[in-house]
Scaffold this active site. Sequence first.
Site, PDB file in Angstrom:
ATOM      1  N   LYS A 117       0.855  -1.214   0.000  1.00  0.00           N
ATOM      2  CA  LYS A 117       0.000   0.000   0.000  1.00  0.00           C
ATOM      3  C   LYS A 117       0.871   1.237   0.000  1.00  0.00           C
ATOM      4  O   LYS A 117       2.051   1.185   0.376  1.00  0.00           O
ATOM      5  CB  LYS A 117      -0.938   0.019   1.218  1.00  0.00           C
ATOM      6  CG  LYS A 117      -0.259   0.003   2.605  1.00  0.00           C
ATOM      7  CD  LYS A 117       0.261   1.318   3.107  1.00  0.00           C
ATOM      8  CE  LYS A 117       0.997   1.190   4.432  1.00  0.00           C
ATOM      9  NZ  LYS A 117       1.883   2.304   4.766  1.00  0.00           N
ATOM     10  N   ASP A 119      -2.387  -1.562  10.776  1.00  0.00           N
ATOM     11  CA  ASP A 119      -2.645  -1.598   9.325  1.00  0.00           C
ATOM     12  C   ASP A 119      -3.235  -2.928   8.854  1.00  0.00           C
ATOM     13  O   ASP A 119      -3.659  -3.033   7.701  1.00  0.00           O
ATOM     14  CB  ASP A 119      -1.327  -1.411   8.538  1.00  0.00           C
ATOM     15  CG  ASP A 119      -0.725  -0.025   8.701  1.00  0.00           C
ATOM     16  OD1 ASP A 119      -1.344   0.816   9.362  1.00  0.00           O
ATOM     17  OD2 ASP A 119       0.364   0.187   8.153  1.00  0.00           O
TER      18      ASP A 119
HETATM   19  P1  ATP Z   1       5.312  -0.706   9.433  1.00  0.00           P
HETATM   20  O1  ATP Z   1       4.898   0.654   8.973  1.00  0.00           O
HETATM   21  O2  ATP Z   1       4.223  -1.477  10.106  1.00  0.00           O
HETATM   22  O3  ATP Z   1       6.645  -0.724  10.155  1.00  0.00           O
HETATM   23  P2  ATP Z   1       6.589  -1.431   6.973  1.00  0.00           P
HETATM   24  O4  ATP Z   1       5.939  -1.695   5.695  1.00  0.00           O
HETATM   25  O5  ATP Z   1       7.384  -0.156   7.067  1.00  0.00           O
HETATM   26  O6  ATP Z   1       5.494  -1.511   8.080  1.00  0.00           O
HETATM   27  P3  ATP Z   1       7.443  -4.160   7.181  1.00  0.00           P
HETATM   28  O7  ATP Z   1       7.981  -4.539   5.839  1.00  0.00           O
HETATM   29  O8  ATP Z   1       6.120  -4.670   7.552  1.00  0.00           O
HETATM   30  O9  ATP Z   1       7.555  -2.598   7.376  1.00  0.00           O
HETATM   31  O10 ATP Z   1       8.556  -4.643   8.238  1.00  0.00           O
HETATM   32  C1  ATP Z   1       8.719  -4.079   9.515  1.00  0.00           C
HETATM   33  C2  ATP Z   1       9.516  -5.078  10.389  1.00  0.00           C
HETATM   34  O11 ATP Z   1       8.653  -6.148  10.700  1.00  0.00           O
HETATM   35  C3  ATP Z   1      10.706  -5.702   9.673  1.00  0.00           C
HETATM   36  O12 ATP Z   1      11.871  -5.048  10.026  1.00  0.00           O
HETATM   37  C4  ATP Z   1      10.699  -7.157  10.107  1.00  0.00           C
HETATM   38  O13 ATP Z   1      11.696  -7.435  11.062  1.00  0.00           O
HETATM   39  C5  ATP Z   1       9.353  -7.396  10.771  1.00  0.00           C
HETATM   40  N1  ATP Z   1       8.503  -8.401  10.096  1.00  0.00           N
HETATM   41  C6  ATP Z   1       7.720  -9.281  10.712  1.00  0.00           C
HETATM   42  N2  ATP Z   1       7.025 -10.020   9.831  1.00  0.00           N
HETATM   43  C7  ATP Z   1       7.361  -9.595   8.606  1.00  0.00           C
HETATM   44  C8  ATP Z   1       6.957  -9.970   7.299  1.00  0.00           C
HETATM   45  N3  ATP Z   1       6.074 -10.950   7.081  1.00  0.00           N
HETATM   46  N4  ATP Z   1       7.482  -9.279   6.270  1.00  0.00           N
HETATM   47  C9  ATP Z   1       8.363  -8.281   6.498  1.00  0.00           C
HETATM   48  N5  ATP Z   1       8.806  -7.911   7.716  1.00  0.00           N
HETATM   49  C10 ATP Z   1       8.296  -8.550   8.781  1.00  0.00           C
END
Ligand code: ATP
Length: 302
Positions: free
Chosen positions: A8, A136
């Site tokens: 997203k 989210d």
């Molecule tokens: P948010 O804004 O919730 O932090 P984001 O999109 O910026 O989301 P994600 O890619 O979801 O970040 O990853 C955040 C952290 O979550 C990563 O550093 C990782 O260690 C952990 N994590 C846990 N499960 C997952 C997953 N399925 N995919 C990616 N990262 C994950």
Amino acid sequence: MQQNSPAKINLFLEVTGHRADGYHEIRTVFAPLHSPLDHISLARCTSDGPTLACDHVEVPVDERNLCWNALLLHARETGLDSNWHIDLAKRIPVAAGLGGGSSDAAATLKLLNSQAGARALSPAALSRLASQLGADVPFFLEPTVSLAEGIGDKLQPVPCAASLPVLLVNPGCPISAAWAYGALGRVPVPDPPPVQALLDALAAGDAAGVAANTFNALEHAVLHKFPLLGMLRDELVTAGCMAVHISGSGPTLFALGESDCLDDAAQQMEQRVGAPLWVHRTRIMRTAGLLSQPHDSAADGN
Ligand code: ATP
């Protein structure tokens, strides 16, 4: 059985308050994207409890993974066992502001619920479970352009008349959402445009109106801390993009504009900056129905 999970962007993100439990109250407009898509497969396993494999070295493959948590939570809620192997093919950049982990968690919940038979949870119960995993996650259960309030979990789908083109640029420096929220207030943030102007433009398919009313309160501190992002943003603006912002807590930049202009901007970014930039052309997904529903991979021979 398998399911794709989309990324997203936040077309609008205003912070409206700070709660005693540490969460921030926000007003945001989520837009799901056609790509990149993570790919999640679930298969029965003989071990006691979940196992998980992932093709991305930075993603944990234990109880720190949101898919693992989703599995345990769904099993606890339904009384079913958690003896599943999760295979996660990661295509959404990690810690990038694109919601990858949340999307994977929602896809896992949907897959499990599709297999739960009489114990399957109602949409409302599934949504409640999703919000326990992260603010989210409920959005990704039915990813369609939505206005979200509360901590991002009070969702209202909004009409979107056009599948607007989007360019994503990620410089590969992970940013934690907790840091970005913590940095709020360290630099001045301009007043947001009224969110209704963005909603009206989305409903009319007015690309220029959408671009003119995008906003992200978090990006000012992020741009201050990571000057490289400001340089990339300026390059995209110079290349003719109509709006360039950070998605969520970053560091991914998204640009809106005419398709041809975004193609040219993507090419320029790759030529002028190159590795380790991740540059990706996509579109806003107007309806969740375009995403494949959970399906049994044995049935289609995969
Ligand atoms: P948010 O804004 O919730 O932090 P984001 O999109 O910026 O989301 P994600 O890619 O979801 O970040 O990853 C955040 C952290 O979550 C990563 O550093 C990782 O260690 C952990 N994590 C846990 N499960 C997952 C997953 N399925 N995919 C990616 N990262 C994950």
